[in-house]
Enzyme design. Sequence first.
Site, PDB file in Angstrom:
ATOM      1  N   THR A 241       0.845  -1.199   0.000  1.00 25.97           N
ATOM      2  CA  THR A 241       0.000   0.000   0.000  1.00 25.97           C
ATOM      3  C   THR A 241       0.878   1.246   0.000  1.00 25.97           C
ATOM      4  O   THR A 241       1.822   1.346   0.787  1.00 25.97           O
ATOM      5  CB  THR A 241      -0.918  -0.007   1.247  1.00 25.97           C
ATOM      6  OG1 THR A 241      -1.671  -1.208   1.203  1.00 25.97           O
ATOM      7  CG2 THR A 241      -1.846   1.184   1.274  1.00 25.97           C
TER       8      THR A 241
ATOM      9  N   CYS B  38      33.533   5.046  11.503  1.00 27.20           N
ATOM     10  CA  CYS B  38      34.235   4.459  12.628  1.00 27.20           C
ATOM     11  C   CYS B  38      33.796   3.011  12.754  1.00 27.20           C
ATOM     12  O   CYS B  38      32.623   2.736  12.980  1.00 27.20           O
ATOM     13  CB  CYS B  38      33.899   5.219  13.895  1.00 27.20           C
ATOM     14  SG  CYS B  38      35.066   4.897  15.200  1.00 27.20           S
TER      15      CYS B  38
END
Length: 386
Positions: free
Chosen positions: A237, A325
């Site tokens: 939907t 990182c």
Amino acid sequence: MRIYLDHNATTPVDPVAAGAMIRSLEHLFGNASSVHYYGQQAKSALDDARTSIAALVGAEPAEMIFTSGGTEADNFAIRGVAEALEPSGRRHLITSGIEHEAVLNTFKALAKRGWRTTVLPLDATGIVSPDRLREALTDDTALVSLMHANNEIGTIQPIAELATLAHTRGALFHTDAVQSAGKIPVNVRALGVDLLAVSGHKFYGPKGVGALWVKRGIRLSPFLSGGKQERNRRAGTENVPGIVGMGTAATVALQKMDAEAVRLSALRDRLETGILASVPNTQVNGAREARVPNTTNISFDRIEAESLLIALDLEGVAVSTGSACSSGTLEPSHVLKAMNLSSHRAQNSIRFSLGASNTEEQIDHVIAILPRIVTKLRSLSLAGSR
Ligand SMILES: Cc1ncc(COP(=O)(O)O)c(C=O)c1O
């Protein structure tokens, strides 16, 4: 003063688009697949948004498929073509080292499933060389996926030329236009591509909504199975408020594009020239000519980009680094690494990406505070290395 210079990460929702979203949340709750009045109201809003998003990329509305964002659009283009072409025997895919993870990791996933993949190397310009593509193409190549504008350095690829090369060997061409749509003119016919991905939140629309343009006649295996939405190509939907917001943002972006491009490139150049002049040992990464107007990526010698990012944030200035990182160590930006820059330079680079809210006063403020911050960080790193 808070200054947002990270518009390539995301943009705030345009007020006109936000208004349209709120109205749709309040009034367009129908399921666009329902035949009654409520459904048809929602469907009509989707049709309008489809027309607007198609206009942003010079396409026919019927060729646009709504998705949950740029990542899904890229995945759908690459996996959809790969799967559809599997019976043809073509088992080779080409991309470049500076693509977004949405493309690179999709290539990695397909490589694990037996596809042969080529990741084109680049030079320090950050522009894909047509000769490199020509050498990599084979009669076995199913798809070439090369981005229109890069998210970290802003460089614009010669897509029309690259797509023509792919087509001469019978391969299809997908371009990730997530960072170009809304910033510079994008026209699917002029680019000569077969598939093109965009994302709402990069041009002042909401997050979690995007679109894939698929040229008429191109076969694509559906990614999600379920209902018959989006002409049987993307089940589920539809996210009506999100799509309405993206459509409205596309119309606003198109109206403002020319004036904003001139304004932002002047501000970007002011920032770049100001930094290069006032902070010693700084360099711009990537070609400066073919770039989207809002982006610059600058390396600050002997600075860890992450520390500079944090120091700027403490002063109210939001920027970004391409470094990630992972497990406590700083991974250099994969884009700068693919451009063959030293890992040191790839770790000390900052992306400044400008947008609607930025003013000359803000840019001058950033230029004014940077020398002090950089001098301090450099003296700390010197003390640390003693
Ligand atoms: C070039 C590029 N492609 C794809 C994406 C992913 O788009 P989304 O955030 O809508 O999934 C981004 C977002 O950072 C991007 O910059």
